[in-house]
Enzyme design. Structure first.
Site, PDB file in Angstrom:
ATOM      1  N   ALA A   1       0.854  -1.191   0.000  1.00 51.69           N
ATOM      2  CA  ALA A   1       0.000   0.000   0.000  1.00 51.69           C
ATOM      3  C   ALA A   1       0.887   1.236   0.000  1.00 51.69           C
ATOM      4  CB  ALA A   1      -0.922   0.020   1.223  1.00 51.69           C
ATOM      5  N   GLU A   2       0.508   2.232  -0.825  1.00 52.41           N
ATOM      6  CA  GLU A   2       1.355   3.421  -0.990  1.00 52.41           C
ATOM      7  C   GLU A   2       1.530   4.232   0.292  1.00 52.41           C
ATOM      8  OE1 GLU A   2      -1.410   3.991  -4.605  1.00 52.41           O
ATOM      9  OE2 GLU A   2      -1.299   2.446  -3.032  1.00 52.41           O
ATOM     10  N   ASN A   3       0.602   4.080   1.236  1.00 46.98           N
ATOM     11  CA  ASN A   3       0.729   4.856   2.473  1.00 46.98           C
ATOM     12  C   ASN A   3       1.712   4.243   3.457  1.00 46.98           C
ATOM     13  OD1 ASN A   3      -1.206   2.763   2.723  1.00 46.98           O
ATOM     14  ND2 ASN A   3      -2.100   3.722   4.516  1.00 46.98           N
ATOM     15  N   GLY A   4       2.351   3.106   3.080  1.00 43.48           N
ATOM     16  CA  GLY A   4       3.437   2.598   3.899  1.00 43.48           C
ATOM     17  C   GLY A   4       3.222   1.276   4.598  1.00 43.48           C
TER      18      GLY A   4
END
Length: 219
Positions: free
Chosen positions: A48-51
């Site tokens: 996921a791009e948010n980490g």
């Protein structure tokens, strides 16, 4: 026809068949998020791009962790071995080409594999998100979407009219009607879903379609 709950899950279930053991896979917002519910025991690390690396199926109702969500803000779970990091590291993984696959939604896809999925002119959006880099850098790009828009217009077209997110990046399209592959030369109809026919699909596709000789039909 709009996608009902069962159809959305059917599309996600079909997409899950493309995931192989050991892959690192990014799931976009919408139908792609549901794919995590259908991988079963396959060892896969969802990114996921948010980490987060190592997200799992959707949490049971009432057991959501308010501090644990995907890039779209929806609650998620994690699997053993999951790790957390900042968004800069998350995007570094994308830019270095470490993702085996990304599964995204779309507004339009051209017969050459051009993807338009981040903006409709005149409508407000919070930003383009991570799709630009995901579409360019993932080793395989799969699109999950309704075959037509709410007005019945084809979303698979000869040339995108909406702003393009990334050119010639899409490898596969899975809709509520069919499965297509896109090679460097052509858009190929691979599978047909019940209750549709090949003629139905060609009629609702505004692009040149090659029908695979050994096409799979699910009637």
């Amino acid at each position: 026809m709009g996608l009902g709950k069962d159809i959305r899950h059917s599309i996600a279930k079909r997409a899950a068949k493309e995931i192989k053991p050991g892959m690192i896979v990014n799931l976009g917002i919408g139908i792609p998020t549901l794919v995590a519910d259908y991988v079963g025991d396959i060892p896969v690390m969802f990114h996921a791009e948010n980490g987060v690396l190592g997200t799992g199926p959707s949490p049971e109702k009432g057991k959501e962790n308010p501090n644990l969500c995907n890039a779209g803000g929806f609650p998620i779970t994690t699997i053993p071995g999951a790790s957390y990091f900042d968004s800069a590291t998350a995007f570094a993984l994308i830019r270095r080409g470490f993702l085996d696959m990304t599964i995204l939604g779309a507004l339009e896809v051209s017969e050459k594999g051009d993807l338009a999925n981040w903006i409709v002119p005149g409508k407000r959006v919070p930003g383009m998100g991570g799709a630009v880099e995901l579409a360019q850098k993932a080793k395989k790009v799969i699109i999950l979407m309704n075959h037509t828009d709410k007005y019945g217009n084809p979303k698979i077209v000869k040339q995108c009219e909406l702003p393009v997110t990334a050119p010639r990046c899409v490898d596969m399209i899975i809709t509520d009607m069919a499965v297509f592959s896109i090679t460097k030369k052509e858009l190929v109809l691979e599978e047909v879903f019940e209750p549709y026919t090949i003629d139905n699909i060609i009629e609702k596709t505004a692009a040149t379609v090659k029908v695979k000789n050994s096409i799979k039909t699910d009637y």
